[in-house]
Design a protein around this motif. Sequence first.
Motif, PDB file in Angstrom:
ATOM      1  N   ILE A 123       0.730  -1.015   0.022  1.00 41.19           N
ATOM      2  CA  ILE A 123      -0.023  -0.032  -0.153  1.00 41.19           C
ATOM      3  C   ILE A 123       0.945   1.301   0.020  1.00 41.19           C
ATOM      4  N   ARG A 124       1.856   1.320   0.729  1.00 34.85           N
ATOM      5  CA  ARG A 124       2.927   2.382   0.850  1.00 34.85           C
ATOM      6  C   ARG A 124       3.602   2.497  -0.596  1.00 34.85           C
ATOM      7  N   ARG A 125       4.068   1.372  -1.354  1.00 33.43           N
ATOM      8  CA  ARG A 125       4.713   1.516  -2.475  1.00 33.43           C
ATOM      9  C   ARG A 125       3.831   2.045  -3.284  1.00 33.43           C
ATOM     10  N   LEU A 126       2.457   2.048  -3.370  1.00 30.93           N
ATOM     11  CA  LEU A 126       1.571   2.564  -4.088  1.00 30.93           C
ATOM     12  C   LEU A 126       1.008   4.081  -3.814  1.00 30.93           C
ATOM     13  N   GLY A 127       1.739   4.584  -2.818  1.00 34.35           N
ATOM     14  CA  GLY A 127       1.566   5.969  -2.336  1.00 34.35           C
ATOM     15  C   GLY A 127       0.526   6.288  -1.423  1.00 34.35           C
ATOM     16  N   HIS A 128       0.124   5.235  -0.560  1.00 33.23           N
ATOM     17  CA  HIS A 128      -0.902   5.479   0.255  1.00 33.23           C
ATOM     18  C   HIS A 128      -0.563   5.079   1.602  1.00 33.23           C
ATOM     19  N   ALA A 129      -1.577   4.916   2.641  1.00 33.24           N
ATOM     20  CA  ALA A 129      -1.239   4.641   4.130  1.00 33.24           C
ATOM     21  C   ALA A 129      -2.550   3.925   4.622  1.00 33.24           C
ATOM     22  N   ILE A 130      -2.110   3.217   5.799  1.00 28.44           N
ATOM     23  CA  ILE A 130      -3.433   2.707   6.362  1.00 28.44           C
ATOM     24  C   ILE A 130      -4.194   3.893   6.846  1.00 28.44           C
ATOM     25  N   GLY A 131      -5.440   3.849   6.760  1.00 26.12           N
ATOM     26  CA  GLY A 131      -6.501   4.829   7.064  1.00 26.12           C
ATOM     27  C   GLY A 131      -6.838   5.856   5.886  1.00 26.12           C
ATOM     28  N   ASP A 132      -6.157   5.691   4.595  1.00 24.28           N
ATOM     29  CA  ASP A 132      -6.819   6.514   3.715  1.00 24.28           C
ATOM     30  C   ASP A 132      -8.171   5.940   3.083  1.00 24.28           C
ATOM     31  N   PHE A 133      -8.427   4.824   3.498  1.00 25.43           N
ATOM     32  CA  PHE A 133      -9.770   4.324   2.972  1.00 25.43           C
ATOM     33  C   PHE A 133     -10.605   3.997   4.037  1.00 25.43           C
ATOM     34  N   PRO A 134     -12.025   3.977   4.109  1.00 23.13           N
ATOM     35  CA  PRO A 134     -12.804   3.640   5.136  1.00 23.13           C
ATOM     36  C   PRO A 134     -12.846   2.133   5.011  1.00 23.13           C
ATOM     37  N   VAL A 135     -13.249   1.396   6.225  1.00 23.42           N
ATOM     38  CA  VAL A 135     -13.377   0.019   6.607  1.00 23.42           C
ATOM     39  C   VAL A 135     -14.650  -0.335   7.147  1.00 23.42           C
ATOM     40  N   ARG A 136     -14.896  -1.636   7.194  1.00 17.95           N
ATOM     41  CA  ARG A 136     -16.142  -2.035   7.480  1.00 17.95           C
ATOM     42  C   ARG A 136     -15.761  -3.503   8.351  1.00 17.95           C
ATOM     43  N   ASP A 137     -16.166  -3.481   9.669  1.00 13.41           N
ATOM     44  CA  ASP A 137     -15.750  -4.649  10.603  1.00 13.41           C
ATOM     45  C   ASP A 137     -16.948  -5.788  10.236  1.00 13.41           C
ATOM     46  N   TRP A 138     -16.756  -6.254   8.820  1.00 10.07           N
ATOM     47  CA  TRP A 138     -17.821  -7.247   8.194  1.00 10.07           C
ATOM     48  C   TRP A 138     -17.870  -8.492   8.947  1.00 10.07           C
ATOM     49  N   PHE A 139     -16.630  -8.905   9.321  1.00  6.45           N
ATOM     50  CA  PHE A 139     -16.294 -10.277   9.980  1.00  6.45           C
ATOM     51  C   PHE A 139     -16.866 -10.444  11.397  1.00  6.45           C
ATOM     52  N   TRP A 140     -16.477  -8.984  12.134  1.00 11.53           N
ATOM     53  CA  TRP A 140     -16.887  -8.802  13.485  1.00 11.53           C
ATOM     54  C   TRP A 140     -18.188  -9.074  13.725  1.00 11.53           C
ATOM     55  N   GLU A 141     -19.032  -8.384  12.801  1.00 14.83           N
ATOM     56  CA  GLU A 141     -20.557  -8.381  12.943  1.00 14.83           C
ATOM     57  C   GLU A 141     -20.992  -9.858  12.966  1.00 14.83           C
ATOM     58  N   ARG A 142     -20.295 -10.878  12.552  1.00 12.03           N
ATOM     59  CA  ARG A 142     -20.955 -12.026  12.107  1.00 12.03           C
ATOM     60  C   ARG A 142     -20.185 -13.218  13.160  1.00 12.03           C
ATOM     61  N   VAL A 143     -18.978 -13.252  13.213  1.00 11.28           N
ATOM     62  CA  VAL A 143     -18.442 -14.537  13.802  1.00 11.28           C
ATOM     63  C   VAL A 143     -18.722 -14.575  15.181  1.00 11.28           C
ATOM     64  N   PRO A 144     -18.770 -13.236  15.981  1.00  8.75           N
ATOM     65  CA  PRO A 144     -19.079 -13.889  17.535  1.00  8.75           C
ATOM     66  C   PRO A 144     -20.347 -14.490  17.795  1.00  8.75           C
ATOM     67  N   ARG A 145     -21.109 -14.633  16.614  1.00 15.50           N
ATOM     68  CA  ARG A 145     -22.297 -15.318  16.761  1.00 15.50           C
ATOM     69  C   ARG A 145     -22.302 -16.705  17.045  1.00 15.50           C
ATOM     70  N   CYS A 146     -20.955 -17.415  16.616  1.00 20.00           N
ATOM     71  CA  CYS A 146     -20.794 -18.545  16.894  1.00 20.00           C
ATOM     72  C   CYS A 146     -20.672 -19.320  18.112  1.00 20.00           C
ATOM     73  N   GLN A 147     -21.560 -20.017  18.548  1.00 23.15           N
ATOM     74  CA  GLN A 147     -21.762 -20.540  19.862  1.00 23.15           C
ATOM     75  C   GLN A 147     -20.729 -21.426  20.439  1.00 23.15           C
ATOM     76  N   ASP A 148     -19.902 -22.004  19.636  1.00 23.22           N
ATOM     77  CA  ASP A 148     -18.945 -22.996  20.087  1.00 23.22           C
ATOM     78  C   ASP A 148     -17.799 -22.947  19.310  1.00 23.22           C
ATOM     79  N   ALA A 149     -16.876 -23.945  19.405  1.00 20.27           N
ATOM     80  CA  ALA A 149     -15.523 -24.026  18.888  1.00 20.27           C
ATOM     81  C   ALA A 149     -15.795 -24.496  17.513  1.00 20.27           C
ATOM     82  N   ILE A 150     -16.790 -25.499  17.317  1.00 19.03           N
ATOM     83  CA  ILE A 150     -16.845 -26.187  16.082  1.00 19.03           C
ATOM     84  C   ILE A 150     -17.478 -25.237  15.095  1.00 19.03           C
ATOM     85  N   ALA A 151     -18.559 -24.359  15.659  1.00 23.11           N
ATOM     86  CA  ALA A 151     -18.953 -23.209  14.655  1.00 23.11           C
ATOM     87  C   ALA A 151     -18.093 -22.372  14.312  1.00 23.11           C
ATOM     88  N   PHE A 152     -16.954 -22.012  15.244  1.00 21.49           N
ATOM     89  CA  PHE A 152     -15.854 -21.126  14.771  1.00 21.49           C
ATOM     90  C   PHE A 152     -15.124 -21.572  13.652  1.00 21.49           C
TER      91      PHE A 152
END
Length: 261
Positions: A123-152
């Motif tokens: 990303i730095r080679r391409l002239g940008h930095a972390i934080g230059d683009f917005p993000v969405r915590d899509w995985f966090w919105e879903r994975v903690p719904r797993c009730q056990d290690a098998i589901a995880f």
Amino acid sequence: MDTVEDWARHYVTTAALADKRNPPAVPGAWRASAEPLRLDWPGRPAELRPRARSPRTPRVNALINPARRAQVLHTFWHHELQAAELMAWALLAFADEPKEFKAGLLRICLDEIRHMGLYEAHIRRLGHAIGDFPVRDWFWERVPRCQDAIAFVALMGMGFEAANLEHAPRFAALFRAAGDEIGASIQERIAEEELFHVQFATEWFTRWTGGCRFEVWIEKLPPPLSPLTLRGRAFDKDVRLLAGMSVEFVEALAAWTPERD
């Protein structure tokens, strides 16, 4: 931080970008007995600007523009961050599972952090930095719904990471077509290394459920997720078999279509 569990909790909850990128060394000791702890949400550095919806993937021709390639890599960097955090989250949430399993989660967490570094450097080679683009915590919105290690392991390893075994080669080809050999090589390297992550998840799923059966896997996915979300556009049967999935499982996943009312 005296124990691995302390380190994992710090990694999930810290809001310091420096600690997300380059966390302190992992302690050598594990707690003699650890109660499961389910953290609700990760710490978020101020540099990461949230957005309500995931950005659209740029069209193929758009990747000729270095800024658009940086945007895609920034999304991938954030995927790796969430994966690293969620491995640490699972280490705490399923603290009563075997140490062998938790040690595997830790190894994968450290892999994801290293992958973040590969993405950020480019990303730095391409002239940008972390934080230059917005993000969405899509995985966090879903994975903690797993009730056990098998589901995880069903969702995270056999789902999201398995799909990336197909997404990453596709983007490698797109980056190469745009003349970005470094970006293409990073995608190929990450796909190769994440094969172990899928093998790890498949092995534990098989051990815990007595087989790699599609009908058991699909029952473990937290709604509203479906197999449609967890496979790439170009389904790769061979790589999934290499990851330890059974022939029956792979064929069922390839053939799955949503039921219509």
